[in-house]
Design a protein around this motif. Structure first.
Motif, PDB file in Angstrom:
ATOM      1  N   ASP A  98       0.839  -1.197   0.000  1.00  0.00           N
ATOM      2  CA  ASP A  98       0.000   0.000   0.000  1.00  0.00           C
ATOM      3  C   ASP A  98       0.878   1.252   0.000  1.00  0.00           C
ATOM      4  O   ASP A  98       2.086   1.182  -0.241  1.00  0.00           O
ATOM      5  N   GLY A  99       0.273   2.395   0.292  1.00  0.00           N
ATOM      6  CA  GLY A  99       0.999   3.658   0.185  1.00  0.00           C
ATOM      7  C   GLY A  99       1.591   4.161   1.479  1.00  0.00           C
ATOM      8  O   GLY A  99       1.779   5.371   1.636  1.00  0.00           O
ATOM      9  N   ALA A 100       1.903   3.277   2.430  1.00  0.00           N
ATOM     10  CA  ALA A 100       2.493   3.697   3.700  1.00  0.00           C
ATOM     11  C   ALA A 100       3.833   4.392   3.455  1.00  0.00           C
ATOM     12  O   ALA A 100       4.531   4.092   2.476  1.00  0.00           O
ATOM     13  N   PRO A 101       4.225   5.327   4.327  1.00  0.00           N
ATOM     14  CA  PRO A 101       5.475   6.082   4.110  1.00  0.00           C
ATOM     15  C   PRO A 101       6.709   5.224   3.848  1.00  0.00           C
ATOM     16  O   PRO A 101       7.500   5.563   2.948  1.00  0.00           O
ATOM     17  N   PRO A 102       6.948   4.117   4.572  1.00  0.00           N
ATOM     18  CA  PRO A 102       8.145   3.321   4.262  1.00  0.00           C
ATOM     19  C   PRO A 102       8.138   2.777   2.831  1.00  0.00           C
ATOM     20  O   PRO A 102       9.191   2.606   2.217  1.00  0.00           O
ATOM     21  N   HIS A 103       6.956   2.509   2.296  1.00  0.00           N
ATOM     22  CA  HIS A 103       6.855   1.955   0.947  1.00  0.00           C
ATOM     23  C   HIS A 103       7.168   3.016  -0.112  1.00  0.00           C
ATOM     24  O   HIS A 103       7.523   2.681  -1.241  1.00  0.00           O
ATOM     25  N   TRP A 104       7.008   4.277   0.246  1.00  0.00           N
ATOM     26  CA  TRP A 104       7.237   5.383  -0.687  1.00  0.00           C
ATOM     27  C   TRP A 104       8.699   5.825  -0.679  1.00  0.00           C
ATOM     28  O   TRP A 104       9.105   6.675  -1.473  1.00  0.00           O
ATOM     29  N   HIS A 105       9.489   5.242   0.196  1.00  0.00           N
ATOM     30  CA  HIS A 105      10.907   5.592   0.287  1.00  0.00           C
ATOM     31  C   HIS A 105      11.565   5.426  -1.089  1.00  0.00           C
ATOM     32  O   HIS A 105      11.325   4.448  -1.809  1.00  0.00           O
ATOM     33  N   LEU A 106      12.406   6.382  -1.459  1.00  0.00           N
ATOM     34  CA  LEU A 106      13.004   6.383  -2.794  1.00  0.00           C
ATOM     35  C   LEU A 106      13.760   5.095  -3.079  1.00  0.00           C
ATOM     36  O   LEU A 106      13.609   4.491  -4.156  1.00  0.00           O
ATOM     37  N   MET A 107      14.570   4.635  -2.118  1.00  0.00           N
ATOM     38  CA  MET A 107      15.380   3.445  -2.364  1.00  0.00           C
ATOM     39  C   MET A 107      14.517   2.181  -2.453  1.00  0.00           C
ATOM     40  O   MET A 107      14.892   1.218  -3.133  1.00  0.00           O
ATOM     41  N   VAL A 108      13.368   2.190  -1.790  1.00  0.00           N
ATOM     42  CA  VAL A 108      12.444   1.059  -1.920  1.00  0.00           C
ATOM     43  C   VAL A 108      11.913   0.989  -3.341  1.00  0.00           C
ATOM     44  O   VAL A 108      11.877  -0.085  -3.970  1.00  0.00           O
ATOM     45  N   ARG A 109      11.539   2.141  -3.895  1.00  0.00           N
ATOM     46  CA  ARG A 109      11.017   2.149  -5.262  1.00  0.00           C
ATOM     47  C   ARG A 109      12.112   1.836  -6.287  1.00  0.00           C
ATOM     48  O   ARG A 109      11.855   1.196  -7.308  1.00  0.00           O
ATOM     49  N   VAL A 110      13.331   2.281  -5.990  1.00  0.00           N
ATOM     50  CA  VAL A 110      14.451   1.931  -6.876  1.00  0.00           C
ATOM     51  C   VAL A 110      14.647   0.413  -6.907  1.00  0.00           C
ATOM     52  O   VAL A 110      14.845  -0.192  -7.974  1.00  0.00           O
ATOM     53  N   LEU A 111      14.586  -0.209  -5.728  1.00  0.00           N
ATOM     54  CA  LEU A 111      14.731  -1.665  -5.659  1.00  0.00           C
ATOM     55  C   LEU A 111      13.633  -2.369  -6.448  1.00  0.00           C
ATOM     56  O   LEU A 111      13.902  -3.307  -7.218  1.00  0.00           O
ATOM     57  N   LEU A 112      12.392  -1.921  -6.269  1.00  0.00           N
ATOM     58  CA  LEU A 112      11.278  -2.553  -6.971  1.00  0.00           C
ATOM     59  C   LEU A 112      11.412  -2.383  -8.483  1.00  0.00           C
ATOM     60  O   LEU A 112      11.134  -3.314  -9.252  1.00  0.00           O
ATOM     61  N   ASN A 113      11.839  -1.191  -8.913  1.00  0.00           N
ATOM     62  CA  ASN A 113      12.002  -0.951 -10.350  1.00  0.00           C
ATOM     63  C   ASN A 113      13.096  -1.834 -10.946  1.00  0.00           C
ATOM     64  O   ASN A 113      12.999  -2.265 -12.106  1.00  0.00           O
ATOM     65  N   GLU A 114      14.143  -2.115 -10.159  1.00  0.00           N
ATOM     66  CA  GLU A 114      15.248  -2.927 -10.658  1.00  0.00           C
ATOM     67  C   GLU A 114      14.951  -4.422 -10.576  1.00  0.00           C
ATOM     68  O   GLU A 114      15.238  -5.174 -11.512  1.00  0.00           O
ATOM     69  N   LYS A 115      14.378  -4.852  -9.455  1.00  0.00           N
ATOM     70  CA  LYS A 115      14.189  -6.281  -9.221  1.00  0.00           C
ATOM     71  C   LYS A 115      12.929  -6.829  -9.888  1.00  0.00           C
ATOM     72  O   LYS A 115      12.946  -7.944 -10.433  1.00  0.00           O
ATOM     73  N   VAL A 116      11.839  -6.075  -9.798  1.00  0.00           N
ATOM     74  CA  VAL A 116      10.561  -6.588 -10.314  1.00  0.00           C
ATOM     75  C   VAL A 116       9.855  -5.518 -11.149  1.00  0.00           C
ATOM     76  O   VAL A 116       8.738  -5.098 -10.827  1.00  0.00           O
ATOM     77  N   PRO A 117      10.447  -5.034 -12.220  1.00  0.00           N
ATOM     78  CA  PRO A 117       9.777  -4.024 -13.048  1.00  0.00           C
ATOM     79  C   PRO A 117       8.482  -4.583 -13.645  1.00  0.00           C
ATOM     80  O   PRO A 117       8.440  -5.730 -14.095  1.00  0.00           O
ATOM     81  N   GLN A 118       7.436  -3.761 -13.584  1.00  0.00           N
ATOM     82  CA  GLN A 118       6.109  -4.151 -14.071  1.00  0.00           C
ATOM     83  C   GLN A 118       5.550  -5.368 -13.336  1.00  0.00           C
ATOM     84  O   GLN A 118       4.630  -6.019 -13.827  1.00  0.00           O
ATOM     85  N   GLN A 119       6.112  -5.631 -12.143  1.00  0.00           N
ATOM     86  CA  GLN A 119       5.620  -6.751 -11.339  1.00  0.00           C
ATOM     87  C   GLN A 119       5.299  -6.308  -9.915  1.00  0.00           C
ATOM     88  O   GLN A 119       5.290  -7.123  -9.006  1.00  0.00           O
ATOM     89  N   TRP A 120       5.044  -5.031  -9.732  1.00  0.00           N
ATOM     90  CA  TRP A 120       4.666  -4.573  -8.397  1.00  0.00           C
ATOM     91  C   TRP A 120       3.542  -3.553  -8.490  1.00  0.00           C
ATOM     92  O   TRP A 120       3.399  -2.842  -9.482  1.00  0.00           O
ATOM     93  N   ILE A 121       2.736  -3.539  -7.442  1.00  0.00           N
ATOM     94  CA  ILE A 121       1.601  -2.617  -7.317  1.00  0.00           C
ATOM     95  C   ILE A 121       1.817  -1.803  -6.049  1.00  0.00           C
ATOM     96  O   ILE A 121       2.107  -2.359  -4.987  1.00  0.00           O
ATOM     97  N   GLY A 122       1.692  -0.491  -6.151  1.00  0.00           N
ATOM     98  CA  GLY A 122       1.882   0.352  -4.977  1.00  0.00           C
ATOM     99  C   GLY A 122       1.845   1.818  -5.355  1.00  0.00           C
ATOM    100  O   GLY A 122       1.619   2.183  -6.515  1.00  0.00           O
ATOM    101  N   ARG A 123       2.075   2.645  -4.372  1.00  0.00           N
ATOM    102  CA  ARG A 123       2.167   4.079  -4.630  1.00  0.00           C
ATOM    103  C   ARG A 123       3.406   4.329  -5.485  1.00  0.00           C
ATOM    104  O   ARG A 123       4.500   3.879  -5.153  1.00  0.00           O
TER     105      ARG A 123
END
Length: 287
Positions: A239-264
């Motif tokens: 979901d859109g909780a503050p820890p999930h919006w952390h820049l490095m969290v989104r960088v990890l998701l974009n690198e590890k699972v691009p187009q395979q994650w749902i979130g803010r």
């Protein structure tokens, strides 16, 4: 409480002497205990004069509620269901206990507490509709549901919590039971993820709060390793909780699972779709 024999003694003595003090002195000599008060002695004597008996009169019981009163109370609450019993009692000139009895016994109504929910803007509603339409379209693929990994965190206080509105103790006497409230009690933050077939977790965070870095470490060092051990073809939801919006969290998701994650997500993020804000009821972890 005086016995019938003691009451009879007081009446006879008062009839002879017409003196409450004399009756009390005679009572002490006869029964060796404290005498009744003057008010009771006179009341018993007056009752005996009027009825010839010291028996308690039969209680008239609770007065019957008329059909007209029931109809007025029903109409009042049909017009205004949020009306309080106190307000209805004043407006209708009917005692509060009668109003309550009619509502609960005659009309079989129950009081319901108002539930507080998250306020949604018009834009929130639009995004939720778009998200739901998108999910329904994706679910036409039979394998889509089996790929989804829902996730969420929860906080548990070690001292426990008590909801005073829901906790009731039934008994013939007041139990005077208390529950101690410990301010700033120790707590633990727990993460879980769940798929169609498996539960991942629980994972316990250290510290009192979950911030971006501990959440990132959990994804890198535990969750993705566990998920990829089962399959690399999954869709991770957060979901859109503050820890999930952390820049490095989104960088990890974009690198590890691009187009395979749902979130803010931001404009440059490679998410499958954006998780609509203020929508905890859309995930099975919150249901």
């Amino acid at each position: 409480m005086a016995s019938p024999q003691q009451k009879a003694f007081c009446i006879l003595e008062f009839a002879k002497t017409n003196s409450v003090v004399t009756v009390q002195r005679a009572f002490r000599r006869r029964f060796g205990s404290n005498p009744p008060c003057p008010k009771n002695i006179r009341r018993w004597f007056r009752q005996f004069q009027e009825s010839g008996c010291l028996c308690k009169g039969k209680s008239p019981g609770r007065s019957r509620v008329s059909e007209e009163q029931v109809a007025r109370i029903r109409a009042a609450f049909e017009r205004s269901p949020r009306k309080s019993i106190d307000q209805a009692s004043r407006e209708l000139a009917i005692p509060q206990p009668t109003v309550w009895r009619v509502l609960t016994v005659s009309l079989h109504l129950k009081p319901h507490r108002r539930q507080l929910v998250q306020a949604l803007t018009n834009d929130d509603k639009r995004k939720r509709m778009e998200f739901c339409d998108s999910m329904l379209e994706k679910m036409e693929d039979e394998n889509f549901i089996s790929r989804l990994i829902f996730s969420d965190e929860a906080t548990f206080h070690l001292s426990g919590t008590v909801n005073r509105h829901n906790v009731r103790i039934w008994g013939t006497e007041h139990q005077h039971e208390t529950a101690e409230h410990e301010r700033d009690s120790p707590k633990v933050n727990v993460f879980c993820a769940v798929s169609q077939d498996k539960l991942y977790g629980p994972f316990f965070f250290g510290g009192n709060t979950v911030t971006g870095q501990p959440y990132l470490d959990m994804l890198q060092n535990w969750l993705f390793t566990s998920l990829q051990a089962d399959s690399h073809d999954f869709i991770f939801q957060q979901d859109g909780a503050p820890p999930h919006w952390h820049l490095m969290v989104r960088v990890l998701l974009n690198e590890k699972v691009p187009q395979q994650w749902i979130g803010r997500k931001g404009a440059q993020d490679l998410a499958l779709c954006a998780w609509p804000a203020r929508s905890p009821d859309l995930t099975m972890c919150a249901s």
